[in-house]
Enzyme design. Structure first.
Site, PDB file in Angstrom:
ATOM      1  N   ASP A  45       0.838  -1.209   0.000  1.00 18.10           N
ATOM      2  CA  ASP A  45       0.000   0.000   0.000  1.00 18.10           C
ATOM      3  C   ASP A  45       0.873   1.260   0.000  1.00 18.10           C
ATOM      4  OD1 ASP A  45      -2.107  -1.686   0.096  1.00 18.10           O
ATOM      5  OD2 ASP A  45      -2.543  -1.403   2.227  1.00 18.10           O
ATOM      6  N   LYS A 129     -12.068 -27.807 -17.119  1.00 22.31           N
ATOM      7  CA  LYS A 129     -12.854 -26.864 -17.933  1.00 22.31           C
ATOM      8  C   LYS A 129     -13.501 -25.874 -16.965  1.00 22.31           C
ATOM      9  CE  LYS A 129     -16.062 -26.447 -21.706  1.00 22.31           C
ATOM     10  NZ  LYS A 129     -16.809 -25.372 -21.075  1.00 22.31           N
ATOM     11  N   CYS A 463     -48.185 -34.495  13.390  1.00 25.99           N
ATOM     12  CA  CYS A 463     -48.897 -34.872  14.618  1.00 25.99           C
ATOM     13  C   CYS A 463     -49.760 -33.743  15.168  1.00 25.99           C
ATOM     14  CB  CYS A 463     -47.917 -35.343  15.684  1.00 25.99           C
ATOM     15  SG  CYS A 463     -46.938 -33.999  16.397  1.00 25.99           S
TER      16      CYS A 463
HETATM   17  N1  5U1 Z   1      -9.084 -25.460 -20.042  1.00 27.31           N
HETATM   18  C1  5U1 Z   1      -9.555 -25.042 -21.208  1.00 27.31           C
HETATM   19  N2  5U1 Z   1     -10.763 -24.539 -21.382  1.00 27.31           N
HETATM   20  N3  5U1 Z   1     -10.867 -24.253 -22.691  1.00 27.31           N
HETATM   21  C2  5U1 Z   1     -11.912 -23.719 -23.375  1.00 27.31           C
HETATM   22  N4  5U1 Z   1      -8.887 -25.091 -22.373  1.00 27.31           N
HETATM   23  C3  5U1 Z   1      -9.700 -24.587 -23.315  1.00 27.31           C
HETATM   24  N5  5U1 Z   1      -9.520 -24.417 -24.629  1.00 27.31           N
HETATM   25  C4  5U1 Z   1     -10.539 -23.885 -25.344  1.00 27.31           C
HETATM   26  C5  5U1 Z   1     -11.755 -23.518 -24.732  1.00 27.31           C
HETATM   27  C6  5U1 Z   1     -12.849 -22.934 -25.533  1.00 27.31           C
HETATM   28  O1  5U1 Z   1     -10.415 -23.702 -26.669  1.00 27.31           O
HETATM   29  C7  5U1 Z   1      -9.238 -24.114 -27.362  1.00 27.31           C
HETATM   30  C8  5U1 Z   1      -9.221 -25.595 -27.540  1.00 27.31           C
HETATM   31  C9  5U1 Z   1      -9.284 -23.432 -28.699  1.00 27.31           C
END
Ligand code: 5U1
Length: 730
Positions: A45, A129, A463
């Site tokens: 900070d 994902k 009840c």
């Molecule tokens: N982890 C990951 N998520 N994801 C989403 N990799 C990844 N790659 C993506 C997408 C849409 O697209 C590439 C394969 C082009």
């Protein structure tokens, strides 16, 4: 560092500012990305304020990569369109949500590459994902100049102002980075940040703030923050980022990207300061893809953030080029989804269920919906306050969530205005959310009024006894005690469950018949059942009746912790029952112990001690114990356990993140077996925090408190268990 007034010349000042920015970038990276700050917050900070003050005095020296520029700029009217230099591809989804989906992908890749069974397995990279929003970050000469959403893949929206507020995203890259670099990845909100944000929102709403709302899930909250026109508001919504790929890359000497493999690329991005998930792994062939799918599936609920599947990518970039694309989707990658954890369905009714301790729980009866891998027909609304807060009514379309083994719950109502949007946008705007049932009742149709607001009945629906809500409690309770058949049924089912004395085959349908038919009234009556009484029940053949009698006979030989847990004393769970049994050795000693004596047990606090005393002070509860003994229920007893010190006795552990080899339950069992306790939250009383990959705010808190943080190897060393094989991660 030199003070501002000592600068003699403008170049000297510019150099000082540059140095300050670099120092602050380094601190921010260690804090946000590596989770390993090297200076206290106050020092950061101080440096930040110095930079701010100098930039205010010399505005001509402000640079776009300055840490002071993360939050700034005015609110926008709308987002400007951005044409992506390299289209943002979407990813093909493997429809099979079984582990075999990984085999389908591998088989397809091998076919397309012309490989036979004789050839080597293909090397893949497997990634989580992330359930967020795809983002493209553009750096020119190492400075973040633009952040754009995916949009339709060709054209997205310029959300640079908001993305700058994400501390994990570098504003400036090291000198080695290409002249133009587009990094692709996912903006998401961590679960703990989401909970904290919603809590703040609830407080604002309670204080009467207009136009505030809570968010349905982390993805929604993240999407709202990214598309927030006022960057000052976006800055209050804590977002995170994971990088997973590249868009345009041009070197100053016009070379293209020069990575050999996807993993190589990710490792370089990590060096340049981008957060890369520690769960990303190289996987050899279908066998390792399947193993990855299964292990991430198991870890899913304990991660610090939502994921909705995994992604497999061919690792070699040369092979990726050979495989190419089909209609905007790369052939070399696939998203392999997990079963959706959130779905839309319709509320058919709101019932009130009576639990073992008389607790009344409002439960939404739902149009059947497949969610989290099972068909769900009921979801808890927890209590009256929660049902009111969510304002769930009969006929409403709701989001129902089932994650792991947790009881399904109604997350929120989807009001008619949002409904077409929710359905149209899935899965992009509400990933994992699909319409389970067309809203056929109530407000889903225009002009039809919603059902009445839910109110808790003032008497027990089973009840008829008075239902009371004690001050400071969230729950109403039926005051009928064992007069209430619902409480009796639940007590019997609790006693007979696998974790208690275990009477195999004694399920709720059978207990309903036995109690409603007046065949049994109390727990000991179970052990007085004869073959004829059982065989006369609906759908009960002689063989099944005999099986129940055999199961009852088997359950007579039990253990003290199981029996004690089975009695259903409020607040006495399995762990407490075990601790009591270990401490006292005999049931009579527990039944006769004073509150003070009970408090000597490591796992027992004042609430549990009081509850035990209240339970055993009731003559009818002692009578139940005596009758069960008279019916032949027995367990080995002994003297109180010798107080042999256990290696971890008296130590409390908190687990956070994903450990490389141990599952959460395994780690917990090992710690408990060594005499330690596992708690859910970090406090000054915590002895150790065990942190794995993607550890969350618990790790931050541990560091704030100066607690000892262990990794898996250190935990195993403490437990004197041999260390397992190598850990995953980039
Ligand atoms: N982890 C990951 N998520 N994801 C989403 N990799 C990844 N790659 C993506 C997408 C849409 O697209 C590439 C394969 C082009």
């Amino acid at each position: 560092m030199t003070t501002p007034d000592l600068f003699a010349t403008p170049p000297e000042l510019a150099r000082h500012l540059q140095q300050l920015r670099q120092t602050l970038h380094g601190h921010a990276h260690r804090y946000y990305v590596q989770d390993a700050p090297t200076v206290p917050d106050a020092e950061y900070d101080r440096l930040f304020q110095e930079l701010q003050a100098l930039e205010a005095r010399y505005p001509e020296l402000v640079t776009p990569d300055s840490p002071t520029q993360r939050v700034g700029g005015r609110a926008l009217e709308q987002f400007a369109p951005v044409r992506h230099a390299v289209p943002m591809l979407s990813i093909r989804t493997e429809t099979d949500t079984q582990a075999s989906g990984a085999q389908n992908f591998d088989a397809r890749i091998r076919r397309e590459l012309g490989l036979t069974e004789m050839d080597e397995p293909v090397t893949y990279v497997a990634e989580p994902k992330f359930d967020g929003l795809a983002m493209s970050l553009r750096y020119e000469q190492g400075v973040l100049v633009q952040a754009a959403t995916r949009g339709d893949g060709e054209t997205g929206e310029d959300v640079t102002q908001n993305i700058r507020t994400i501390g994990q995203i570098p504003l400036k890259l090291p000198g080695a980075a290409p002249a133009v670099l587009e990094v692709r990845g996912e903006v998401y909100m961590r679960r703990d940040d989401f909970e904290a944000l919603n809590e703040r929102q609830r407080q604002k709403i309670a204080a009467g703030a207009k136009g505030e709302r809570t968010f349905v899930n982390p993805r929604n909250a993240a999407a709202g923050a990214v598309r927030q026109l006022d960057p000052a508001i976006a800055a209050q919504r804590p977002l995170s980022f994971f990088a997973y790929g590249l868009g345009e890359v041009t070197h100053a000497d016009a070379r293209g990207p020069d990575f050999a493999s996807h993993l190589d690329l990710l490792q370089t991005l990590k060096i340049w300061g981008f957060p890369i998930s520690a769960l990303i792994q190289r996987a050899l062939g279908a066998i390792e893809l399947v193993a990855y799918y299964e292990s991430i599936g198991r870890a899913r609920d304990s991660l610090g953030f939502d994921i909705d599947g995994v992604v497999y990518k061919v690792d070699s970039l040369a092979l990726q080029r050979r495989l190419g694309f089909v209609s905007r989707e790369p052939r070399w990658a696939v998203a392999h989804k997990f079963p959706a954890q959130e779905m839309l369905t319709t509320v058919l009714a709101i019932d009130v269920q009576v639990g073992r301790t008389g607790k009344l729980t409002p439960v939404a009866k739902l149009a059947p919906v497949f969610v989290g891998g099972v068909t769900v027909t009921h979801a808890t609304l927890h209590n009256e306050d929660e049902a009111r807060r969510k304002d769930v009514r009969v006929g409403d379309t709701v989001i129902v969530r089932r994650a792991g083994d947790v009881i399904p719950e109604v997350v929120s109502v989807v009001l008619p205005a949002a409904l077409p949007q929710a359905v149209d946008d899935a899965p992009e705007a509400l990933t994992g959310l699909a319409l389970a049932a067309t809203p056929s009742l109530g407000h889903g149709l225009p002009g039809i009024a919603r059902g009445p607001v839910f109110t808790m009945p003032k008497t027990c629906p089973v009840c008829g006894s008075v239902a009371l809500r004690e001050e400071g409690e969230a729950d109403y309770r039926c005051t009928g005690g064992l007069f209430c058949s619902a409480q009796r049924k639940q007590s019997i089912l609790h006693f007979a469950q696998r974790r208690a004395v275990e009477v195999e085959g004694l399920g709720d349908k059978l207990v309903d018949q036995l109690v409603d038919g007046g065949i049994i009234h109390t727990l000991p009556d179970l052990y007085r059942l004869g073959l004829t009484a059982l065989a006369n029940l609906d759908r009960m053949a002689d063989k099944s009746a005999q099986n129940i009698l055999d199961a009852l006979q088997k359950s007579r030989q039990t253990t003290l912790p199981r029996f004690l847990f089975g009695l259903g004393v409020r607040h006495v769970g399995e762990a407490t029952a075990k601790a009591l049994a270990r401490h006292f050795g005999q049931l009579d000693a527990i039944m006769d112990a004073s509150e003070d004596q009970l408090l000597e047990v490591a796992d027992v606090g004042p609430i549990v001690a009081k509850s035990l005393r209240t339970f055993f002070d009731q003559p009818h509860n002692r009578e139940v114990v005596e009758q069960l003994r008279a019916c032949g229920v027995t367990w080995p007893e002994g003297p109180p356990a010798a107080r042999t010190p256990t290696p971890l006795g008296g130590n409390t552990f908190v687990l956070t993140g994903t450990l490389p080899t141990l599952g959460r339950e395994q780690a917990k069992a090992l710690i408990e077996a060594a005499g330690g306790k596992v708690a859910g939250s970090v406090s000054k009383k915590t002895s150790y925090v065990v942190a794995g990959a993607e550890a969350g705010s618990k790790l931050d808190r541990a560091r704030e408190l100066g607690l000892t943080v262990l990794d898996e190897a250190a935990l195993l060393a403490l437990l004197q268990v041999p260390v397992a094989s190598d850990a995953p991660g980039v």
